[in-house]
Design a protein around this motif. Structure first.
Motif, PDB file in Angstrom:
ATOM      1  N   ARG A 284       0.824  -1.200   0.000  1.00  0.00           N
ATOM      2  CA  ARG A 284       0.000   0.000   0.000  1.00  0.00           C
ATOM      3  C   ARG A 284       0.857   1.249   0.000  1.00  0.00           C
ATOM      4  O   ARG A 284       2.011   1.213   0.405  1.00  0.00           O
TER       5      ARG A 284
ATOM      6  N   PHE B 219       0.770   5.545   1.055  1.00  0.00           N
ATOM      7  CA  PHE B 219       0.102   6.469   1.968  1.00  0.00           C
ATOM      8  C   PHE B 219      -0.095   7.810   1.284  1.00  0.00           C
ATOM      9  O   PHE B 219       0.759   8.284   0.556  1.00  0.00           O
TER      10      PHE B 219
ATOM     11  N   GLU C 151       4.998   7.895   3.165  1.00  0.00           N
ATOM     12  CA  GLU C 151       5.834   7.401   4.262  1.00  0.00           C
ATOM     13  C   GLU C 151       7.083   6.836   3.631  1.00  0.00           C
ATOM     14  O   GLU C 151       7.260   5.631   3.528  1.00  0.00           O
ATOM     15  N   LEU C 152       7.928   7.726   3.180  1.00  0.00           N
ATOM     16  CA  LEU C 152       9.167   7.281   2.556  1.00  0.00           C
ATOM     17  C   LEU C 152      10.272   7.220   3.596  1.00  0.00           C
ATOM     18  O   LEU C 152      10.145   7.777   4.679  1.00  0.00           O
ATOM     19  N   PHE C 153      11.343   6.540   3.259  1.00  0.00           N
ATOM     20  CA  PHE C 153      12.553   6.600   4.094  1.00  0.00           C
ATOM     21  C   PHE C 153      13.335   7.803   3.595  1.00  0.00           C
ATOM     22  O   PHE C 153      14.121   7.715   2.658  1.00  0.00           O
TER      23      PHE C 153
ATOM     24  N   GLU D  45      15.775   9.722   4.415  1.00  0.00           N
ATOM     25  CA  GLU D  45      17.226   9.887   4.334  1.00  0.00           C
ATOM     26  C   GLU D  45      17.868   8.946   3.336  1.00  0.00           C
ATOM     27  O   GLU D  45      19.054   9.058   3.049  1.00  0.00           O
ATOM     28  N   LEU D  46      17.102   7.998   2.825  1.00  0.00           N
ATOM     29  CA  LEU D  46      17.676   7.039   1.877  1.00  0.00           C
ATOM     30  C   LEU D  46      17.463   7.506   0.441  1.00  0.00           C
ATOM     31  O   LEU D  46      16.561   8.282   0.162  1.00  0.00           O
TER      32      LEU D  46
ATOM     33  N   LEU E 214      14.633  -1.501  -0.181  1.00  0.00           N
ATOM     34  CA  LEU E 214      14.021  -1.850   1.098  1.00  0.00           C
ATOM     35  C   LEU E 214      12.613  -2.382   0.902  1.00  0.00           C
ATOM     36  O   LEU E 214      12.147  -3.245   1.643  1.00  0.00           O
ATOM     37  N   GLY E 215      11.977  -1.862  -0.160  1.00  0.00           N
ATOM     38  CA  GLY E 215      10.627  -2.343  -0.441  1.00  0.00           C
ATOM     39  C   GLY E 215      10.605  -3.841  -0.667  1.00  0.00           C
ATOM     40  O   GLY E 215       9.594  -4.497  -0.416  1.00  0.00           O
TER      41      GLY E 215
ATOM     42  N   TYR F 270      12.171  -6.008   0.951  1.00  0.00           N
ATOM     43  CA  TYR F 270      12.604  -6.686   2.187  1.00  0.00           C
ATOM     44  C   TYR F 270      11.961  -8.052   2.380  1.00  0.00           C
ATOM     45  O   TYR F 270      12.609  -9.030   2.722  1.00  0.00           O
TER      46      TYR F 270
ATOM     47  N   ASN G  41      14.081  12.802   0.201  1.00  0.00           N
ATOM     48  CA  ASN G  41      13.569  14.126   0.549  1.00  0.00           C
ATOM     49  C   ASN G  41      14.106  15.221  -0.360  1.00  0.00           C
ATOM     50  O   ASN G  41      13.817  16.380  -0.180  1.00  0.00           O
TER      51      ASN G  41
ATOM     52  N   ARG H 149       8.172   1.767  -4.568  1.00  0.00           N
ATOM     53  CA  ARG H 149       8.559   0.942  -3.430  1.00  0.00           C
ATOM     54  C   ARG H 149       7.516  -0.129  -3.166  1.00  0.00           C
ATOM     55  O   ARG H 149       7.843  -1.266  -2.819  1.00  0.00           O
TER      56      ARG H 149
END
Lengths: 300, 266, 404
Positions: free
Chosen positions: B83, B85, B89-91, B93-94, B102-103, B105, B145, B159
């Motif tokens: 899903r 948002f 809701e990202l990471f 700093e990455l 990471l998605g 994972y 960001n 992601r």
């Protein structure tokens, strides 16, 4: 002060500072991994460290286990207790719409429970130690003198830090910990089990504190008040930037060396003040800490 | 099973307020299904229930025939449900690439040897593929960001795609996007659906997108289903028009929104 | 109202007044056959070891006096309270003993810090107070008219005595002195400085925090100063750390450990860990002989006779037990000197003329109008990590309050 003395003081101050600094670094690391992942400042860490030392003392002096058996047993027990604390107490507090402050207060409560429990056993009445596995004797590095125990402490501490960094940066578990620290929602989204990751972080933190205790107890002796060293761990973490792991380690060494250099060149009475002066300076000039990255303002 | 996701009398209560009241609906496999309704209709609540952020007060949620009502939120990724948002809701700093890696994972690197590597070549290649497909390949080393808003929304989708989802839940993917960006999103989603057979359930206000890509639309009002059907059917449904306060038709609302959207971002 | 009932009322009032007034307005705790003494100390809690058996020792001495006939025909009656070495509890205990139990004098106090809390109240109440084993500098300087203490040794005297030993016995010209930067540290340093100046030797002080963990700085500085003796006047834990560090840094001059640092010699040796560290170490002792020696055996025998159950337990009698004796002796002598009709004022006058050798402590017990700290000397033993060898002589501090 003539230059010979200055050199002697510098060498010895840095050498001894690295040794105590390595223990501060371990404790700071334990603090930061919990804070970074769960946003909780663990005020019970000093008492975990203290309870670990006394548990080791109990296993070695009373139950009679040899060090090579008692140490891993004790570390495992303390690590498990730390994870249990997270599971039983912190999760409940968080579920009851706990704000960060409530969680921190829960850790404070735990610190009192642990200290009271150790006092109740009566072992805490006099300073204690357990026999050091390292033989007596020292090495001389330049003009500085370090005992074999000192070297053992430094080497072991560095090894533990390296092992932890390996786990944190190279394994899937470590990646989960980092992700949870960055964005909990997103971490959950990609399939990371928040509860289990947090528990693991607490287990690691407890284990590291326990190792620090067993390293330092023969050197510094244990009393029920030894948990107070956690103030220096907080200082180290602040200096490094409270969310940076390498920062915590560097901060630990800085505090350890600074204590000694201040004691040698300024005054022994200034030793206790030195870490706090360093915190003040860091907060004034670089509030995010040496390794804290960009200065960020967050809504709480 | 024809129904990939089915909600059975789903009810969500917050204290005295009933946000969703006995909603039953089904999303057919391989379709794009939109959930629309005026503000406060309970669309986000339904989404949060399905993605297991909320625990429903009553009712059941079934995915691919399996009851998932009691499962924890982090289990969704393993089942193939991804899903996004609305507020992202990202990471942050990455980098873009790291976010997508990471998605993956839950899906990749389940072998022990992979557990010890920061990001195996397989995962990296997979992430690159996704970036290519979503048009983000050029900014893969940029920190999340540091992207503009439109690209950030795409990254959120990218992601989500990294876990090879069977069902993609999109929470207002077009909100805040310019007309051109909406068209690109349209193309991407349509492509995913046609070429990979990914089922999509989206909550959306931007009617341009909804009408263009949906196979089925469910309309909610005050926590209850008031209409369901094809875009054409729903557009002309008087109950739907009334629910939107009868001021404009859903189609007109889309044109107005796009115009204001262009003015804001132009 | 009739004349009859008026006189009845008057009689009733007079009777009540008579009941309310004490038998003798300024002599509470005194009857023709008894003297009531209020005792207090840590009977429980973390600091129990500092006073539990000290009180027992004083009590057994009073029992002995009672068995021998008492004082001018009066038996000593004890009322005791537990103060847990805690300021609030000390004050509460003292108030209760004075106001509710109406004791004639107080004989209590084993812990220096909390003891000071009771100072103001006791001065106002005018009740004579002879401390047990508290060093009590905070309540003894400046001297209060009715408060007496330091039957073990005051902080000032401790500092003076160790410097006396280092300069006279060890012939040190430059003495390194490591103490704490708290109030006690300041006091023992004061006594040490006076003695050093008086003896014409140099004192090189290093004051550290009681919570210090890394003692590298003070020990290194001390070694670099070229001192020919080191005095450690810290508490036990830092003292042990300093001993270890001195050995690690190769310091081979004599080291003198003051009483502050020594509660348990075996612990001290175990914690320092290496026999090598005790090549040249002396410890300060305020008793006149080694604990357990022939000279003091009567005390331990008396303890066994009075407390047979306790004597069988492993940690009893506690280390400080004998310290209760000189305090109780002082009280008894003053009561005897005050005569068959004692008043508090007479007892205070007698206390101010105290001068005797208890046979228990290293020096004589001396109290004057201007000096209310009783014991100022120490004996010294060479400690090799296992056994003690006495150094002949006793070494007294010469600091006095006027010498400021």
């Amino acid at each position: 002060m003539d230059s010979d003395i200055v050199f002697l003081f510098l060498q010895q101050g840095i050498a001894s500072g690295l040794v105590t600094g390595s223990v501060y670094a371990l404790l700071a690391l334990a603090l930061v991994i919990v804070f970074r992942t769960t946003d909780v400042a663990n005020f019970a860490e000093g008492e975990f460290y203290m309870a670990a030392a006394y548990l080791a003392f109990f296993l070695i002096a009373i139950v009679g286990l040899p060090l090579w058996a008692a140490a891993p047993a004790m570390v495992a027990l303390i690590a498990a207790a730390s994870g249990l604390f997270q599971r039983v107490v912190l999760r409940r507090v968080a579920a009851a719409r706990g704000v960060s402050v409530n969680l921190v207060i829960a850790t404070l409560g735990l610190s009192y429970v642990l200290k009271g429990a150790v006092r109740a056993t009566g072992f805490g009445d006099t300073p204690r130690s357990f026999p050091s596995v390292v033989p007596d004797g020292s090495v001389t590095l330049g003009q500085a003198s370090l005992s074999y125990l000192d070297l053992a402490i430094l080497v072991t501490a560095l090894a533990v830090m390296a092992a932890f960094f390996a786990v944190f940066n190279l394994t899937r578990t470590g990646r989960a910990m980092r992700a949870v620290g960055m964005n909990r929602r997103a971490a959950q989204l990609v399939g990371i089990n928040l509860g289990r990751t947090e528990r693991l972080v607490w287990i690691f933190s407890g284990g590291i504190s326990a190792i620090a205790a067993i390293l330092i107890a023969p050197k510094l002796l244990m009393t029920a008040e030894m948990g107070g060293v956690v103030t220096l761990a907080f200082a180290a973490a602040i200096v490094g930037g409270f969310t940076s792991l390498p920062g915590a380690v560097v901060g630990g060494f800085i505090i350890g060396i600074a204590e000694n250099l201040v004691g040698l060149f300024v005054s022994t009475r200034a030793i206790t003040v030195a870490p706090f002066v360093i915190i003040m300076l860091v907060l004034i000039f670089k509030p995010q800490g040496l390794f804290g990255g960009r200065l960020r303002v967050r809504k709480v | 099973m024809d129904d990939l996701l089915s909600l059975d009398a789903l009810t969500m209560r917050f204290g005295g307020l009933t946000a969703v009241n006995g909603l039953s609906m089904a999303v057919k496999r391989g379709t794009i299904h939109a959930l629309i309704g005026p503000n406060g209709a309970g669309k986000s609540t339904v989404f949060n229930c399905v993605s297991r952020i909320y625990r429903p007060s009553a009712g059941r949620i079934r995915f691919d025939g399996r009851d998932v009502t009691g499962l924890p939120a982090h289990a969704m990724a393993g089942l193939g449900i991804a899903r996004t948002f609305q507020n992202l809701e990202l990471f942050n700093e990455l980098t873009v690439l790291e976010n997508v890696m990471l998605g993956a994972y839950s899906r990749h690197e389940t072998r022990l040897i992979d557990r010890l590597r920061p990001g195996s070549p397989r995962t990296r290649a997979w992430a690159e593929e996704i970036l290519e497909g979503t048009g983000l390949k050029d900014c893969r080393e940029t920190k999340a960001n540091g992207l503009d808003f439109g690209r950030q929304k795409l990254l959120e989708v990218a992601r989500a795609l990294a876990l090879s989802p069977t069902l993609l839940l999109l929470d207002e993917p077009a909100a805040g996007l310019r007309s051109r960006e909406i068209e690109r999103l349209d193309a991407i989603l349509t492509g995913l659906n046609r070429e990979r057979g990914i089922t999509v359930l989206l909550v959306e206000h931007v009617m341009q997108l909804v009408m263009s890509i949906s196979d089925t639309i469910t309309v909610l009002s005050f926590g209850e289903k008031i209409a369901e059907g094809t875009p054409a059917g729903v557009r002309g449904d008087p109950r739907v028009i009334e629910a939107y306060l009868g001021t404009t038709q859903p189609g007109e609302a889309a044109r107005e929104e796009t115009a204001s959207g262009e003015a804001a971002h132009g | 109202m009739t004349k009859h009932s008026l006189s009845r009322i008057a009689l009733a009032v007079a009777a009540l007044a008579g009941l309310a007034a004490p038998a003798r307005a300024d002599e509470p705790g005194l009857t023709p056959t008894s003297i009531k003494i209020g005792m207090f100390g840590p009977l429980s809690g973390a600091s129990m070891a500092y006073g539990f058996d000290v009180m027992n020792a004083a009590r057994m001495y009073y029992d002995k006096i009672n068995k021998e006939g008492g004082i001018h025909g009066r038996k000593i009656v004890i009322v005791q309270e537990d103060d847990r070495c805690n300021a609030n509890d000390v004050v509460a205990a003292v108030k209760k003993l004075v106001e509710q139990d109406g004791v004639f004098l107080l004989n209590g106090g084993s812990c220096s810090a909390p003891v000071v809390a009771a100072k103001d109240y006791v001065v106002r109440a005018g009740v004579p107070w002879v401390m047990l084993n508290a060093s009590g500098d905070g309540a003894l300087y400046p001297p209060q008219p009715n408060i007496y203490g330091a039957f073990s040794i005051s902080q000032r005297a401790m500092g003076g005595s160790v410097v006396e030993f280092a300069s006279k016995e060890l012939k040190a010209k430059k003495i390194a002195y490591i103490n704490h930067d708290d109030a006690y540290g300041a006091w023992n340093l004061e006594g040490a400085r006076f003695q050093a100046k008086d003896n014409g030797v140099t004192l090189v002080p290093e004051s550290v925090s009681p919570s210090i963990t890394d003692v590298t700085a003070p020990v290194l500085k001390m070694r670099a100063s070229g001192a020919d003796a080191l005095v450690i006047a810290t508490y036990a834990r830092p003292a042990q750390l300093i001993l270890k560090k001195a050995q690690e840094l190769g310091f081979n001059k004599p080291i003198v450990i003051a009483v502050n640092a020594i509660a348990n010699l075996k612990q001290l040796a175990d914690n320092v860990g290496s026999k090598d560290a005790f090549r040249n170490v002396y410890i300060e002792e305020v008793l006149s002989a080694k604990p357990g020696s022939e000279k003091l055996s009567w005390i331990y025998d008396l303890y066994k006779a009075n407390y047979p159950d306790l004597a069988g337990k492993p940690d009893h009698p506690q280390v400080y037990m004998p310290y209760g004796i000189p305090s109780a002796m002082t009280v008894v002598k003053a009561l005897q000197a005050a005569g068959p009709n004692p008043t508090r004022a007479k007892v205070i006058e007698a206390l101010d003329r105290t001068d005797f050798d208890s046979g228990v402590m290293a020096g004589p017990i001396v109290l004057t109008k201007t000096e209310h700290a009783a014991q100022k000397a120490s004996t010294y033993f060479k400690f090799d990590g296992e056994g003690l060898t006495a150094v002949p002589g006793s070494f007294a501090s010469r600091w006095t309050y006027q010498s400021q």
